[in-house]
Design an enzyme around this catalytic site. Sequence first.
Site, PDB file in Angstrom:
ATOM      1  N   ALA A  14       3.133  -4.799  -4.921  1.00  0.00           N
ATOM      2  CA  ALA A  14       3.545  -3.787  -3.779  1.00  0.00           C
ATOM      3  C   ALA A  14       2.382  -3.657  -2.874  1.00  0.00           C
ATOM      4  CB  ALA A  14       3.873  -2.456  -4.400  1.00  0.00           C
ATOM      5  N   CYS A  15       2.744  -3.266  -1.553  1.00  0.00           N
ATOM      6  CA  CYS A  15       1.816  -2.943  -0.462  1.00  0.00           C
ATOM      7  C   CYS A  15       0.420  -2.110  -1.118  1.00  0.00           C
ATOM      8  CB  CYS A  15       2.538  -1.967   0.533  1.00  0.00           C
ATOM      9  SG  CYS A  15       1.422  -1.784   1.849  1.00  0.00           S
ATOM     10  N   PRO A  16      -0.505  -2.724  -0.759  1.00  0.00           N
ATOM     11  CA  PRO A  16      -0.919  -3.768   0.123  1.00  0.00           C
ATOM     12  C   PRO A  16      -1.214  -5.223  -0.347  1.00  0.00           C
ATOM     13  CG  PRO A  16      -2.910  -2.492  -0.581  1.00  0.00           C
ATOM     14  CD  PRO A  16      -1.792  -1.863  -1.125  1.00  0.00           C
ATOM     15  N   MET A  17      -0.874  -5.259  -1.434  1.00  0.00           N
ATOM     16  CA  MET A  17      -1.265  -6.526  -2.488  1.00  0.00           C
ATOM     17  C   MET A  17      -0.687  -7.993  -1.655  1.00  0.00           C
ATOM     18  SD  MET A  17      -4.073  -5.388  -4.042  1.00  0.00           S
ATOM     19  CE  MET A  17      -4.236  -7.198  -4.854  1.00  0.00           C
ATOM     20  N   ASP A  47       5.452  -5.757   6.873  1.00  0.00           N
ATOM     21  CA  ASP A  47       3.976  -5.570   6.593  1.00  0.00           C
ATOM     22  C   ASP A  47       3.391  -7.087   6.852  1.00  0.00           C
ATOM     23  OD1 ASP A  47       4.190  -3.292   5.462  1.00  0.00           O
ATOM     24  OD2 ASP A  47       3.840  -3.779   3.560  1.00  0.00           O
TER      25      ASP A  47
END
Length: 191
Positions: A14-17, A47
Site C-alpha cells: 500500500a501507499c507509499p511503498m 500516486d
Amino acid sequence: MIQTDKVLDAKGLACPMPIVKTRKMIKDMEEGQVLEVQSTDSGTTADLRAWSESAGHQYVGNVEENGIWRHFVRKADSGDKLETVYPFTVDNKQLLESLEHPKAVLIDVRETAEYAFSYIPGALSIPLGQLEEQMQYLDKEHKLYVVCRTGNRSDMACQKLMAAGFECVTNVIPGMSTWDGEIENTIGGMK
C-alpha cells in the site's frame, strides 16, 4: 503483450511503498526504458501518475487484469527536452491536413508501450531503435511524417531517414505530448 525493460512486483503493498520501490528501481534504469509496476492497490494509479509527472518521467498508462494493475512508466531522457534541429516540420494541426495526401505515411517512433496506449489512427509503429532495420520496407516515393512524444526522437528519426535517401520527410512537433485529435490504443486499458 506490452514490451517493457523491467518489471516491479508491488502486489500487496500500500501507499507509499509502490512509489518508494518504483523510485529506487527506475533510478538504476537507462534513459527511455519502460518499467512495468504490478500492484493490487487501485490507489497506485493516481500516486504513480503524480510521482511520474513531478519526477519528469512519463506515466504511459495502465491495464487492470484479474485485480492486478499493470502500470507503465517511461524513464525520462535528455531527448524529452524539445531541442530540434531538423528543419522540415509541421505542427499537430497541420499534420491532419498533410495526412490527406494519398502518399502520406505517418510513422510513430515512440517505444511500443507508449504506442500501445495511444496513437494516431493509421500510424505505423517503428520505435526509433528499430528504424534503421525497418526503413528498407518504406517507400522513398511516399511523404513521411514522423511523430514521437515531444518532437525530439522524431527529429533524430527524420535525420536518419534523410541520410538514408528519403527526400520527403517531415517532423511533427510537439507530437503526442499535446495531441488532442483522435487516438486509438491496442490494449483496451485506460490512458
